[in-house]
Design an enzyme around this catalytic site. Structure first.
Site, short mmCIF file in Angstrom:
data_model
loop_
_atom_site.label_atom_id
_atom_site.label_comp_id
_atom_site.label_asym_id
_atom_site.label_seq_id
_atom_site.Cartn_x
_atom_site.Cartn_y
_atom_site.Cartn_z
N GLU A 1 -3.84 2.33 -2.40
CA GLU A 1 -4.08 3.65 -1.83
C GLU A 1 -3.49 3.80 -0.43
O GLU A 1 -3.61 4.86 0.19
CB GLU A 1 -5.58 3.97 -1.82
CG GLU A 1 -6.41 3.11 -0.89
CD GLU A 1 -6.91 1.81 -1.50
OE1 GLU A 1 -7.93 1.32 -1.03
OE2 GLU A 1 -6.28 1.27 -2.44
N LEU B 1 -2.95 2.91 3.72
CA LEU B 1 -3.87 2.75 4.85
C LEU B 1 -4.72 4.02 4.99
O LEU B 1 -4.53 4.80 5.92
CB LEU B 1 -3.11 2.46 6.13
CG LEU B 1 -2.77 1.00 6.37
CD1 LEU B 1 -1.86 0.85 7.57
CD2 LEU B 1 -4.02 0.16 6.55
N HIS B 2 -5.61 4.22 4.03
CA HIS B 2 -6.51 5.36 4.08
C HIS B 2 -7.90 4.86 4.46
O HIS B 2 -8.06 3.71 4.80
CB HIS B 2 -6.47 6.11 2.74
CG HIS B 2 -5.14 6.73 2.50
ND1 HIS B 2 -4.72 7.85 3.17
CD2 HIS B 2 -4.11 6.36 1.72
CE1 HIS B 2 -3.50 8.16 2.79
NE2 HIS B 2 -3.09 7.26 1.91
N ALA B 3 -8.91 5.69 4.37
CA ALA B 3 -10.23 5.46 4.95
C ALA B 3 -10.73 4.01 4.95
O ALA B 3 -10.86 3.41 6.01
CB ALA B 3 -11.25 6.38 4.30
#
Length: 93
Positions: A12, A14-16
């Site tokens: 995904e 470097l998301h949340a």
């Protein structure tokens, strides 16, 4: 200046959650580090908003850099964290 080029191992990007793990690891290193997309402007790797603002996707190359004392070891640990897309902060980081 020490530098590591690494591909983002989290599918995904470097998301949340991955960004949170990365920022905590950067802060724990005690070394000021910048992060950038390849060819992009570097931002503070200890800033959640800055890291999220990169919009780094899975498989995309990022550049970690620092010129502080202890940078080589810190960048090695952070590069491993990013490349392997670890799900939690390892004790060694």
């Amino acid at each position: 200046m020490a530098e590591r080029r690494v591909n983002v191992g989290w599918a995904e990007g470097l998301h949340a959650r991955p960004a949170s793990i990365f920022v905590r690891a950067t802060t724990a290193s005690g070394v000021p580090v910048t992060i950038a997309k390849a060819g992009g402007d570097p931002v503070n790797a200890a800033s959640m908003l800055a890291v999220l603002g990169l919009g780094a996707q899975g498989g995309e190359e990022i550049v970690l850099a620092s010129d502080a004392k202890g940078a080589e070891a810190a960048l090695d640990r952070l590069a491993k964290l990013v490349a392997e897309g670890l799900d939690e902060l390892p004790e060694t980081v």
